[in-house]
Design a protein around this motif. Sequence first.
Motif, PDB file in Angstrom:
ATOM      1  N   LEU A 146      46.428  -1.343  -1.886  1.00  0.00           N
ATOM      2  CA  LEU A 146      46.380  -0.327  -2.676  1.00  0.00           C
ATOM      3  C   LEU A 146      44.849   0.091  -3.482  1.00  0.00           C
ATOM      4  O   LEU A 146      44.918   0.678  -3.989  1.00  0.00           O
ATOM      5  CB  LEU A 146      47.658  -0.637  -3.620  1.00  0.00           C
ATOM      6  N   LEU A 147      44.548  -1.581  -3.632  1.00  0.00           N
ATOM      7  CA  LEU A 147      42.875  -1.289  -4.334  1.00  0.00           C
ATOM      8  C   LEU A 147      41.763  -1.473  -3.840  1.00  0.00           C
ATOM      9  O   LEU A 147      41.892  -1.823  -3.009  1.00  0.00           O
ATOM     10  CB  LEU A 147      43.796  -2.088  -5.786  1.00  0.00           C
ATOM     11  N   THR A 148      40.932  -0.972  -4.606  1.00  0.00           N
ATOM     12  CA  THR A 148      39.834  -1.359  -3.934  1.00  0.00           C
ATOM     13  C   THR A 148      39.066  -3.001  -4.475  1.00  0.00           C
ATOM     14  O   THR A 148      39.909  -3.266  -5.857  1.00  0.00           O
ATOM     15  CB  THR A 148      38.449  -0.578  -4.433  1.00  0.00           C
ATOM     16  N   LYS A 149      37.612  -2.845  -4.229  1.00  0.00           N
ATOM     17  CA  LYS A 149      37.695  -4.432  -4.677  1.00  0.00           C
ATOM     18  C   LYS A 149      37.505  -3.970  -6.261  1.00  0.00           C
ATOM     19  O   LYS A 149      37.202  -5.003  -7.002  1.00  0.00           O
ATOM     20  CB  LYS A 149      35.758  -4.998  -4.493  1.00  0.00           C
ATOM     21  N   LYS A 150      37.117  -3.485  -6.576  1.00  0.00           N
ATOM     22  CA  LYS A 150      36.756  -3.263  -8.039  1.00  0.00           C
ATOM     23  C   LYS A 150      37.996  -3.411  -9.184  1.00  0.00           C
ATOM     24  O   LYS A 150      38.032  -2.950  -9.928  1.00  0.00           O
ATOM     25  CB  LYS A 150      35.410  -1.887  -7.859  1.00  0.00           C
ATOM     26  N   GLY A 151      38.723  -3.280  -8.739  1.00  0.00           N
ATOM     27  CA  GLY A 151      40.395  -2.634  -8.681  1.00  0.00           C
ATOM     28  C   GLY A 151      40.721  -1.383  -8.888  1.00  0.00           C
ATOM     29  O   GLY A 151      41.806  -0.947  -9.825  1.00  0.00           O
ATOM     30  N   ASP A 185      48.853   3.011 -14.557  1.00  0.00           N
ATOM     31  CA  ASP A 185      47.951   2.214 -14.474  1.00  0.00           C
ATOM     32  C   ASP A 185      48.132   0.908 -14.957  1.00  0.00           C
ATOM     33  O   ASP A 185      47.482  -0.019 -14.795  1.00  0.00           O
ATOM     34  CB  ASP A 185      46.936   3.076 -16.140  1.00  0.00           C
ATOM     35  N   GLU A 186      48.916   0.628 -15.916  1.00  0.00           N
ATOM     36  CA  GLU A 186      49.213  -0.714 -16.250  1.00  0.00           C
ATOM     37  C   GLU A 186      50.321  -1.507 -14.541  1.00  0.00           C
ATOM     38  O   GLU A 186      49.362  -2.189 -14.832  1.00  0.00           O
ATOM     39  CB  GLU A 186      50.833  -0.335 -17.150  1.00  0.00           C
ATOM     40  N   PHE A 187      50.268  -0.640 -13.878  1.00  0.00           N
ATOM     41  CA  PHE A 187      50.712  -1.168 -12.654  1.00  0.00           C
ATOM     42  C   PHE A 187      49.522  -1.663 -11.737  1.00  0.00           C
ATOM     43  O   PHE A 187      49.316  -2.604 -11.432  1.00  0.00           O
ATOM     44  CB  PHE A 187      51.521  -0.437 -11.871  1.00  0.00           C
ATOM     45  N   ARG A 188      48.152  -0.438 -11.679  1.00  0.00           N
ATOM     46  CA  ARG A 188      47.176  -1.454 -11.182  1.00  0.00           C
ATOM     47  C   ARG A 188      46.548  -1.785 -12.057  1.00  0.00           C
ATOM     48  O   ARG A 188      45.387  -2.890 -11.650  1.00  0.00           O
ATOM     49  CB  ARG A 188      47.072   0.185 -11.585  1.00  0.00           C
ATOM     50  N   SER A 189      46.150  -2.202 -13.170  1.00  0.00           N
ATOM     51  CA  SER A 189      45.768  -3.081 -14.038  1.00  0.00           C
ATOM     52  C   SER A 189      46.146  -4.604 -13.613  1.00  0.00           C
ATOM     53  O   SER A 189      46.188  -5.617 -13.897  1.00  0.00           O
ATOM     54  CB  SER A 189      45.805  -3.099 -15.537  1.00  0.00           C
ATOM     55  N   CYS A 190      47.664  -4.840 -13.457  1.00  0.00           N
ATOM     56  CA  CYS A 190      48.570  -5.888 -13.165  1.00  0.00           C
ATOM     57  C   CYS A 190      48.521  -6.189 -11.741  1.00  0.00           C
ATOM     58  O   CYS A 190      47.946  -7.661 -11.378  1.00  0.00           O
ATOM     59  CB  CYS A 190      49.419  -5.679 -13.479  1.00  0.00           C
ATOM     60  N   HIS A 192      45.287  -5.770 -10.130  1.00  0.00           N
ATOM     61  CA  HIS A 192      44.520  -6.068 -10.028  1.00  0.00           C
ATOM     62  C   HIS A 192      43.656  -7.755 -10.811  1.00  0.00           C
ATOM     63  O   HIS A 192      43.156  -9.098  -9.866  1.00  0.00           O
ATOM     64  CB  HIS A 192      43.543  -5.706 -10.544  1.00  0.00           C
ATOM     65  N   ALA A 193      44.397  -7.603 -11.445  1.00  0.00           N
ATOM     66  CA  ALA A 193      44.784  -8.899 -12.596  1.00  0.00           C
ATOM     67  C   ALA A 193      44.970 -10.383 -11.221  1.00  0.00           C
ATOM     68  O   ALA A 193      44.307 -11.330 -11.918  1.00  0.00           O
ATOM     69  CB  ALA A 193      45.287  -9.454 -13.946  1.00  0.00           C
ATOM     70  N   LEU A 194      46.527 -10.118 -10.728  1.00  0.00           N
ATOM     71  CA  LEU A 194      46.875 -10.848  -9.703  1.00  0.00           C
ATOM     72  C   LEU A 194      46.280 -11.746  -9.017  1.00  0.00           C
ATOM     73  O   LEU A 194      45.985 -12.958  -8.166  1.00  0.00           O
ATOM     74  CB  LEU A 194      48.394 -10.477  -9.506  1.00  0.00           C
ATOM     75  N   ARG A 195      44.730 -11.292  -8.849  1.00  0.00           N
ATOM     76  CA  ARG A 195      43.945 -11.740  -7.403  1.00  0.00           C
ATOM     77  C   ARG A 195      43.375 -12.741  -8.260  1.00  0.00           C
ATOM     78  O   ARG A 195      42.578 -14.030  -7.271  1.00  0.00           O
ATOM     79  CB  ARG A 195      43.205 -10.053  -7.625  1.00  0.00           C
ATOM     80  N   ASP A 196      43.264 -12.953  -9.256  1.00  0.00           N
ATOM     81  CA  ASP A 196      41.986 -14.276 -10.103  1.00  0.00           C
ATOM     82  C   ASP A 196      43.687 -14.951 -10.377  1.00  0.00           C
ATOM     83  O   ASP A 196      42.946 -15.730 -11.829  1.00  0.00           O
ATOM     84  CB  ASP A 196      42.092 -13.620 -11.352  1.00  0.00           C
ATOM     85  N   LEU A 197      44.591 -14.856 -10.352  1.00  0.00           N
ATOM     86  CA  LEU A 197      45.840 -16.103 -10.230  1.00  0.00           C
ATOM     87  C   LEU A 197      45.202 -17.546 -10.048  1.00  0.00           C
ATOM     88  O   LEU A 197      44.951 -17.349  -8.628  1.00  0.00           O
ATOM     89  CB  LEU A 197      46.714 -15.372 -10.044  1.00  0.00           C
ATOM     90  N   PRO A 198      45.328 -18.654 -10.500  1.00  0.00           N
ATOM     91  CA  PRO A 198      45.306 -19.859 -10.426  1.00  0.00           C
ATOM     92  C   PRO A 198      45.940 -20.714  -9.034  1.00  0.00           C
ATOM     93  O   PRO A 198      46.803 -20.174  -9.453  1.00  0.00           O
ATOM     94  CB  PRO A 198      44.534 -20.257 -11.080  1.00  0.00           C
TER      95      PRO A 198
END
Length: 495
Positions: A146-151, A185-190, A192-198
């Motif tokens: 769904l997203l580009t590398k930049k989110g 936008d809230e869905f998009r933000s969520c 993109h954020a999960l890409r950085d989950l540890p």
Amino acid sequence: YRQAAAATLDWLTESGEFHDATDQVLRHVDNNTWLYVAYLSRMLETRDQWLPFVGSGLMTDDEALGLRRRFERSLENVVSSQLRRTRNAFPSDVSDAFLEHARYAASNLRVSGATDDPICLLLDLEGLPPAEPDAASSWRAIAELLLTKKGDWRKTVTKNQGFPAGDAGQKSAYCSLLEALHDYDEFRSCLHALRDLPPVVYSDEQWDVLLALFRVLPLAVGELRRLFNDQGLTDHIEVALTAGTALGTPEEPGDIALLLDYQVRHVLVDEMQDTSSAQYRMLESLTGGWEPNDGRTLFCVGDPMQSIYRFRNAEVGQFLLARDRGIGSVPLDSLVLRQNFRSGEYLVDWFNKVFPGVLPGQDDPSRSAVSYSAAVPVPKFAAQGSIHTWPLFSSSNAAEAEVGLQIIRQTLDAHPEDDMAVLVRSRTQLPGLLSRLRKAGIPYRAVNIDRLTDLPEIVDVLALTRAAVHLGDRLAWLAVLRGPWIGLDWTDLHT
């Protein structure tokens, strides 16, 4: 902080457990002492957040195993929380269509031989993945589709995402779905954020390094306190930690806490949003013996939207947790004050329209994310307030100062009896504007803005003083002779 961090390297000349720990941490950063010192000094700046877990750094194998499980549970909670937020934000009206497209894309990638592509994980997806750590890779695959590398939302897809040319309309249909998602936008933000989950577990190698770090960090704290004593210094964290040590814990209160327990009946905390973790623990210790309905009260005032002191270790996420769960054993009733007594009606309306898009959509203590709380204007300021913008694209500071002067003049002419404030991002923007205000004869008061040694009258007095004290100070004498009370020009001075 850097001196204290560097001092721990002295343990490399010793033998024993602390030598081994220091050596292991240093080897972890490839024997780069600059990195070692930089990382440790940054940890010292936030020591109130980790000292309660690390303690002296010496622990048994069972204690270390318990701490490891506790940390991994925290990681699981963070990951699960983000996945739940993402799943809840997924628009239900497009989920079935998306899953069909996802299976189509995964199938094409599998056939083309790109089996390592994360999107292939979506091949057998019949419904949205669960909000569990084991499903994190599937959610990352959804983000990839769904997203580009930049989110940002993808605008189109190619064979690289599983949509080859010459299909039967699947690519066009998927692009229409992407277009429909643009308002979420809230869905998009969520996503993109999960890409950085540890990861939710530590490898044995990672845990060994962490244990070594747990042994080195208390050494750095000890060195820091030695430096504090030697140089007569302290910081906000040390004040709070020392107070917390004096009070003890809610389970094991110190003598001071027991004494205050009989004397302190009401506690008021102002600017609660700028309270640090150590200060929260101090409050917990101070109220540790309180019982419900015993006549004692804890009253906290703050606005999480105004939190600006994170550089001083303030943690607005704690404010959100305290509001919902209380502090220690003391539950808190929350009251949101919505009336704005400072701004005109039109300003408040503007705030309510703009700031929901600036601040996060919902509160999240783990990310210190604070959502906007709408305000209500008071009748006294009805039909007042206005917003104007003067855009200066690629302008110089001089052009900005000139426009600023014009705006100030217009406002003073329109409201000659009112006060006016000028806010700037930094002091470097001000000299040009202040110079123009002086030339225009517009009085102003700037506190801690003009450096005393930059004021012309002070420059003249300093030059006069230096010339009087040292008759051979040619530079001072030149300044005096050029001063407004003598006014020789350069030709006269040369002669």
